[in-house]
Design a protein around this motif. Structure first.
Motif, PDB file in Angstrom:
ATOM      1  N   THR A   1      30.360 -31.825 -65.861  1.00 38.81           N
ATOM      2  CA  THR A   1      29.679 -32.809 -65.015  1.00 38.81           C
ATOM      3  C   THR A   1      30.687 -33.558 -64.149  1.00 38.81           C
ATOM      4  O   THR A   1      30.428 -33.827 -62.961  1.00 38.81           O
ATOM      5  CB  THR A   1      28.891 -33.800 -65.890  1.00 38.81           C
ATOM      6  OG1 THR A   1      27.969 -33.074 -66.708  1.00 38.81           O
ATOM      7  CG2 THR A   1      28.122 -34.783 -65.033  1.00 38.81           C
ATOM      8  N   GLY A   2      31.837 -33.904 -64.739  1.00 36.24           N
ATOM      9  CA  GLY A   2      32.876 -34.558 -63.944  1.00 36.24           C
ATOM     10  C   GLY A   2      33.388 -33.670 -62.825  1.00 36.24           C
ATOM     11  O   GLY A   2      33.663 -34.145 -61.710  1.00 36.24           O
ATOM     12  N   TRP A   3      33.528 -32.372 -63.092  1.00 34.10           N
ATOM     13  CA  TRP A   3      33.967 -31.433 -62.063  1.00 34.10           C
ATOM     14  C   TRP A   3      32.900 -31.264 -60.994  1.00 34.10           C
ATOM     15  O   TRP A   3      33.205 -31.220 -59.790  1.00 34.10           O
ATOM     16  CB  TRP A   3      34.298 -30.091 -62.710  1.00 34.10           C
ATOM     17  CG  TRP A   3      34.765 -29.032 -61.765  1.00 34.10           C
ATOM     18  CD1 TRP A   3      34.091 -27.902 -61.396  1.00 34.10           C
ATOM     19  CD2 TRP A   3      36.013 -29.003 -61.062  1.00 34.10           C
ATOM     20  NE1 TRP A   3      34.834 -27.158 -60.520  1.00 34.10           N
ATOM     21  CE2 TRP A   3      36.029 -27.807 -60.292  1.00 34.10           C
ATOM     22  CE3 TRP A   3      37.117 -29.844 -61.010  1.00 34.10           C
ATOM     23  CZ2 TRP A   3      37.091 -27.453 -59.478  1.00 34.10           C
ATOM     24  CZ3 TRP A   3      38.189 -29.498 -60.205  1.00 34.10           C
ATOM     25  CH2 TRP A   3      38.180 -28.319 -59.451  1.00 34.10           C
ATOM     26  N   ALA A   4      31.618 -31.191 -61.399  1.00 31.17           N
ATOM     27  CA  ALA A   4      30.532 -31.033 -60.429  1.00 31.17           C
ATOM     28  C   ALA A   4      30.374 -32.281 -59.561  1.00 31.17           C
ATOM     29  O   ALA A   4      29.952 -32.186 -58.401  1.00 31.17           O
ATOM     30  CB  ALA A   4      29.220 -30.728 -61.149  1.00 31.17           C
ATOM     31  N   ALA A   5      30.713 -33.462 -60.108  1.00 35.02           N
ATOM     32  CA  ALA A   5      30.591 -34.695 -59.339  1.00 35.02           C
ATOM     33  C   ALA A   5      31.552 -34.734 -58.161  1.00 35.02           C
ATOM     34  O   ALA A   5      31.338 -35.500 -57.213  1.00 35.02           O
ATOM     35  CB  ALA A   5      30.829 -35.904 -60.241  1.00 35.02           C
ATOM     36  N   LEU A   6      32.591 -33.908 -58.205  1.00 32.28           N
ATOM     37  CA  LEU A   6      33.558 -33.856 -57.110  1.00 32.28           C
ATOM     38  C   LEU A   6      33.224 -32.774 -56.092  1.00 32.28           C
ATOM     39  O   LEU A   6      34.022 -32.515 -55.187  1.00 32.28           O
ATOM     40  CB  LEU A   6      34.962 -33.605 -57.673  1.00 32.28           C
ATOM     41  CG  LEU A   6      35.464 -34.634 -58.697  1.00 32.28           C
ATOM     42  CD1 LEU A   6      36.811 -34.213 -59.255  1.00 32.28           C
ATOM     43  CD2 LEU A   6      35.545 -36.021 -58.072  1.00 32.28           C
ATOM     44  N   HIS A   7      32.066 -32.159 -56.230  1.00 31.61           N
ATOM     45  CA  HIS A   7      31.663 -31.074 -55.337  1.00 31.61           C
ATOM     46  C   HIS A   7      30.259 -31.319 -54.811  1.00 31.61           C
ATOM     47  O   HIS A   7      29.478 -32.087 -55.387  1.00 31.61           O
ATOM     48  CB  HIS A   7      31.693 -29.725 -56.060  1.00 31.61           C
ATOM     49  CG  HIS A   7      33.058 -29.275 -56.475  1.00 31.61           C
ATOM     50  ND1 HIS A   7      33.707 -29.798 -57.571  1.00 31.61           N
ATOM     51  CD2 HIS A   7      33.907 -28.355 -55.927  1.00 31.61           C
ATOM     52  CE1 HIS A   7      34.888 -29.221 -57.701  1.00 31.61           C
ATOM     53  NE2 HIS A   7      35.031 -28.336 -56.719  1.00 31.61           N
TER      54      HIS A   7
END
Length: 324
Positions: free
Chosen positions: A55-61
């Protein structure tokens, strides 16, 4: 060579053979606790740690739920957009308001119920089970019943208000009215649960304190204020934090309270919480990146609540040390 020396040499292999299984058992016993804990860490890594990191990685995309494999790097843009997003701040305000309207009366009533159940009453076991029944009830079933109770035209709540001279209230469309109605569902479901927590803490209070207070002429109310409540400070703090975390994650009650509104939380988003707004962005508008940013914003809010809890608990311990 003496018989004793020969006997010791002949018995040595047998002794070593007996000691090897014992050593294996000691080695197995040393690693056994890790084996017992391993399933928890495996499940936590799969269902807790991995979703958090993803989720943290997806929040940056910029990523859409319809095509989750295609990600476009946007950095912190999803987070900066939240700062100017009026719907996010509206959901945060609604969450705080509903949290206050549900947490304060819920814990106050739970404390009073626990105080009553702490005395010797007939059928104490029945009442203790009865107060826990709402907690065991399905959130969907409870919310649908309360929807009927808060109905504008034929609801029992408006009928009771009309009996005492008040006009009908549009509970699903009014801002404060809808938030109060949703809070009522939360209070009904969680009061008994917190009452049993308080009851368990009250039973750990030494009877000598109440006896000393009674000898000093303190009434039941004075004993409750000056003996029971101070003894439950840490428990009250714990329930405040847990209830606040639950209010931050509130989802089922506002979603089902007005089924036609869906995730919008009313025609004017008047009772849309952070959980509903996250659901709307991710599963209605299909903006997975924005929903992930909202999820991490909620996570940071929970971390802030945890930090406040740690500071208050430390302050309480310091106060107890000074009193001692």
């Amino acid at each position: 060579m003496s018989r004793e020396l020969v006997g010791r040499r002949l018995s040595a292999p047998g002794r070593w053979a007996a000691e090897r299984p014992a050593a294996r058992r000691r080695g197995a016993g040393r690693w056994a606790p890790y084996g017992y804990l391993a399933p928890f860490f495996v499940f936590f890594a799969v269902f807790g740690l991995f979703p958090l990191l993803y989720t943290g990685w997806a929040a940056l995309h910029q990523v859409e739920l319809t095509d989750p494999d295609t990600m476009t790097w946007v950095g912190l843009r999803n987070f900066t957009r939240l700062w100017d997003d009026e719907f996010f701040w509206n959901a945060l305000r609604n969450t705080v308001t509903i949290g206050l309207l549900s947490t304060v009366p819920q814990l106050a009533v739970a404390l009073g119920i626990a105080h009553l159940l702490n005395h010797r009453l007939r059928g104490r076991t029945f009442f203790r089970v009865a107060v826990l029944t709402p907690y065991a009830t399905s959130v969907a079933a409870a919310t649908l019943v309360f929807v009927l109770l808060f109905g504008r035209d034929y609801g029992m709540v408006n009928w009771a208000l009309g009996a005492v001279g008040f006009g009908p209230v549009d509970w699903q469309n009014g801002t404060l009215a809808s938030q109060l109605a949703v809070s009522t569902i939360v209070v009904w479901r969680w009061t008994g649960y917190n009452a049993l927590i308080y009851l368990a803490a009250m039973q750990a209070v030494p009877e000598e304190l109440y006896e000393s207070a009674a000898l000093d002429g303190a009434s039941r109310w004075q004993q409750f204020v000056h003996v029971t409540v101070p003894s439950l400070r840490h428990t009250i703090l714990f329930t405040c934090v847990v209830s606040t975390i639950g209010a931050t994650q509130l989802f089922g009650e506002p979603l089902l309270f007005n089924g036609s509104a869906g995730a919008t939380g009313g025609a004017e988003h008047q009772f849309q919480t952070l959980g509903l707004y996250l659901y709307e962005q991710g599963w209605v508008n299909l903006h997975l990146g924005r929903a992930s940013a909202i999820a991490w914003a909620m996570f940071l809010i929970l971390l802030l609540i945890g930090a406040v809890n740690w500071a208050l608990a430390r302050w309480l311990r310091r106060g107890e040390g000074e009193v001692a």
